[in-house]
Design a protein around this motif. Structure first.
Motif, mmCIF file in Angstrom:
data_model
loop_
_atom_site.group_PDB
_atom_site.id
_atom_site.type_symbol
_atom_site.label_atom_id
_atom_site.label_comp_id
_atom_site.label_asym_id
_atom_site.label_seq_id
_atom_site.Cartn_x
_atom_site.Cartn_y
_atom_site.Cartn_z
ATOM 1 N N LEU A 52 5.837 6.282 -1.797
ATOM 2 C CA LEU A 52 6.311 6.476 -1.004
ATOM 3 C C LEU A 52 7.479 5.788 -0.013
ATOM 4 O O LEU A 52 7.493 4.467 0.093
ATOM 5 C CB LEU A 52 4.878 6.837 0.138
ATOM 6 C CG LEU A 52 3.486 7.469 0.795
ATOM 7 C CD1 LEU A 52 2.767 7.717 1.686
ATOM 8 C CD2 LEU A 52 4.011 9.134 -0.627
ATOM 9 N N ARG A 53 8.469 6.543 0.772
ATOM 10 C CA ARG A 53 10.055 6.676 0.944
ATOM 11 C C ARG A 53 8.747 5.831 2.849
ATOM 12 O O ARG A 53 7.608 6.156 3.880
ATOM 13 C CB ARG A 53 10.565 6.940 1.707
ATOM 14 C CG ARG A 53 11.485 7.143 0.324
ATOM 15 C CD ARG A 53 12.375 8.778 0.638
ATOM 16 N NE ARG A 53 13.450 9.314 -0.457
ATOM 17 C CZ ARG A 53 12.907 10.215 -1.139
ATOM 18 N NH1 ARG A 53 12.320 10.877 -1.047
ATOM 19 N NH2 ARG A 53 13.608 10.600 -2.573
ATOM 20 N N ARG A 54 9.774 5.111 3.281
ATOM 21 C CA ARG A 54 9.134 5.182 5.418
ATOM 22 C C ARG A 54 9.284 6.200 5.984
ATOM 23 O O ARG A 54 8.320 6.086 6.969
ATOM 24 C CB ARG A 54 10.002 3.862 4.952
ATOM 25 C CG ARG A 54 9.908 2.792 4.806
ATOM 26 C CD ARG A 54 10.423 1.495 5.736
ATOM 27 N NE ARG A 54 10.593 -0.228 5.217
ATOM 28 C CZ ARG A 54 11.488 -0.882 5.051
ATOM 29 N NH1 ARG A 54 12.023 -0.474 5.651
ATOM 30 N NH2 ARG A 54 11.104 -1.933 5.425
ATOM 31 N N SER A 55 10.093 6.717 5.426
ATOM 32 C CA SER A 55 10.090 8.156 6.975
ATOM 33 C C SER A 55 9.150 9.030 6.470
ATOM 34 O O SER A 55 7.856 9.517 7.019
ATOM 35 C CB SER A 55 11.295 9.229 6.050
ATOM 36 O OG SER A 55 11.107 9.509 5.029
ATOM 37 N N PRO A 89 3.819 10.650 -2.927
ATOM 38 C CA PRO A 89 3.987 11.581 -2.190
ATOM 39 C C PRO A 89 2.356 12.679 -2.429
ATOM 40 O O PRO A 89 2.217 13.160 -1.762
ATOM 41 C CB PRO A 89 5.085 12.419 -2.238
ATOM 42 C CG PRO A 89 6.305 11.817 -2.694
ATOM 43 C CD PRO A 89 5.240 10.364 -3.911
ATOM 44 N N ALA A 90 2.296 12.626 -3.568
ATOM 45 C CA ALA A 90 0.964 14.424 -3.725
ATOM 46 C C ALA A 90 -0.132 13.548 -3.599
ATOM 47 O O ALA A 90 -1.256 14.444 -2.863
ATOM 48 C CB ALA A 90 0.846 14.404 -4.654
ATOM 49 N N ASN A 91 -0.124 12.075 -3.156
ATOM 50 C CA ASN A 91 -1.480 11.500 -2.719
ATOM 51 C C ASN A 91 -1.848 12.138 -1.482
ATOM 52 O O ASN A 91 -2.772 11.939 -0.581
ATOM 53 C CB ASN A 91 -1.365 10.753 -2.568
ATOM 54 C CG ASN A 91 -1.748 9.490 -4.005
ATOM 55 O OD1 ASN A 91 -0.819 8.633 -4.874
ATOM 56 N ND2 ASN A 91 -2.487 10.608 -5.140
ATOM 57 N N VAL A 92 -0.573 11.962 -0.624
ATOM 58 C CA VAL A 92 -0.753 12.650 1.218
ATOM 59 C C VAL A 92 -0.661 13.635 1.156
ATOM 60 O O VAL A 92 -0.361 14.585 2.267
ATOM 61 C CB VAL A 92 0.226 11.646 1.719
ATOM 62 C CG1 VAL A 92 -0.360 10.286 1.941
ATOM 63 C CG2 VAL A 92 1.530 10.960 1.398
ATOM 64 N N ARG A 101 1.612 -0.850 0.159
ATOM 65 C CA ARG A 101 0.149 -0.109 0.077
ATOM 66 C C ARG A 101 0.858 0.383 0.215
ATOM 67 O O ARG A 101 0.804 2.420 -0.643
ATOM 68 C CB ARG A 101 -0.940 0.206 1.897
ATOM 69 C CG ARG A 101 -1.835 -1.055 1.188
ATOM 70 C CD ARG A 101 -2.674 -1.154 0.727
ATOM 71 N NE ARG A 101 -3.543 -0.257 0.360
ATOM 72 C CZ ARG A 101 -3.693 1.300 -0.957
ATOM 73 N NH1 ARG A 101 -3.436 0.911 -1.974
ATOM 74 N NH2 ARG A 101 -4.161 2.297 -0.390
ATOM 75 N N ARG A 102 1.782 1.077 0.688
ATOM 76 C CA ARG A 102 2.472 2.616 0.782
ATOM 77 C C ARG A 102 3.264 2.674 -0.375
ATOM 78 O O ARG A 102 3.642 3.260 -0.906
ATOM 79 C CB ARG A 102 3.790 2.539 1.322
ATOM 80 C CG ARG A 102 5.124 2.973 1.669
ATOM 81 C CD ARG A 102 6.694 2.946 3.445
ATOM 82 N NE ARG A 102 6.581 1.503 2.606
ATOM 83 C CZ ARG A 102 8.016 1.756 2.221
ATOM 84 N NH1 ARG A 102 8.040 2.667 1.759
ATOM 85 N NH2 ARG A 102 8.172 0.101 2.039
ATOM 86 N N GLU A 103 3.622 1.552 -1.192
ATOM 87 C CA GLU A 103 4.172 1.612 -2.650
ATOM 88 C C GLU A 103 3.822 2.525 -3.622
ATOM 89 O O GLU A 103 3.762 2.535 -4.760
ATOM 90 C CB GLU A 103 5.130 0.438 -3.280
ATOM 91 C CG GLU A 103 6.359 0.224 -1.993
ATOM 92 C CD GLU A 103 6.965 -0.904 -2.521
ATOM 93 O OE1 GLU A 103 6.607 -1.855 -3.172
ATOM 94 O OE2 GLU A 103 8.466 -1.321 -1.818
#
Length: 285
Positions: free
Chosen positions: A35-38, A19-22, A13-15
């Motif tokens: 997204l990166r984990r950080s 970034p724009a989605n969040v 789900r993260r991958e």
């Protein structure tokens, strides 16, 4: 199921998000998609180290608060939230309900009740148990509720559909009233010490949040059924339905019959069920 299904799902789900989605800047070139984990840790309000342990399967007991934060940050749908919670329970070893003295919700149908449903054709009618599960139905019910997605789960559950399926808000233009009724019905019919109802409450609390928990807390007394329930049907258009409940003695079951509340709905249901005109007559609601 693999030993780290929860971690794999979180990583997938993260991958799948950008970034724009969040609401985060792109941040330049990336070695891995999504997204990166950080970045996820920042949005979810958890540490990178803890998120790493979850994804690698080194922590198998995330709290409900952590799961909610991650689900919010990952923009999960209600179905995805339910799946996340299920994986968390499997991972932690808490998936099975403990045996309890209270009676399990009825999921069998007596022959006489099945015969009664057959006699109710072509009216949309279904047999429900105390959890709002559909355990038997007429073909008229299938043609009315199948296209909106209510029958996709097994067993189908009207309560779960209303709160955990985004299609319900389209299917029921008066969704707030429908949701009030379903929350009140669950609280009234199941009772506070019902472990099966408790499991459903946990699922819906996680999937729908305040939209469910607020209504459950506010519910007092028997549910109030609206005289007419509106439905936006993808094939038949807007329908106005009157509902007639038939309680069965000795069971935690009842039959709910859906009848047309006006002539236009009666004609639409006749077309939907494929029966001759006038098979379903409008009733005054």
């Amino acid at each position: 199921m693999s030993e780290n299904e929860l971690g794999a799902y979180l990583r997938a789900r993260r991958e799948a998000l950008k970034p724009a989605n969040v609401g985060l800047p792109d941040g330049g070139r990336r070695r891995t998609p999504g997204l990166r984990r950080s970045e996820l840790a920042t949005v979810a309000g958890v540490s990178v180290e803890y998120l790493t342990r979850l994804e690698q399967g080194r922590d198998r007991n995330p709290s409900v608060q952590v799961l909610v934060s991650l689900a919010d940050a990952l923009r999960m749908t209600p179905d995805e939230r339910i799946h996340l919670r299920h994986l968390a329970k499997v991972t932690s070893g808490g998936i099975a309900l403990c045996p309890a003295a209270s009676q399990a919700p009825a999921r069998t149908v007596r022959p006489a009740v099945r015969a009664l449903l057959e006699r109710l054709e072509p009216a949309p009618a279904a047999l429900f148990n105390r959890l709002g599960e559909v355990i038997a139905r007429t073909t008229g019910f299938e043609r009315l509720f199948g296209p909106i997605g209510l029958l996709d789960d097994e067993p189908p559950s009207l309560t779960r559909y209303v709160f955990a399926d985004v299609r319900a808000r389209i299917a029921f233009p008066d969704w707030d009233k429908v949701a009030d009724e379903q929350a009140a019905a669950l609280k009234y019919e199941a009772g506070p010490d019902d472990p099966w109802a408790g499991e459903l409450v946990d699922v819906l609390s996680f999937a729908a949040g305040e939209a469910f928990t607020g209504r459950l807390a506010a519910a007092a007394g028997p549910p109030r059924m609206a005289p007419v329930q509106r439905m936006a049907h993808p094939r038949a258009g807007e329908l106005r339905l009157a509902r007639e409940p038939l309680d069965l003695l000795g069971d935690d079951q009842r039959i709910l019959v859906y009848l047309p509340a006006d002539a236009e709905t009666a004609a639409a249901l006749d077309r939907l069920t494929g029966r001759h005109p006038g098979a379903l007559r409008a009733v005054s609601a």
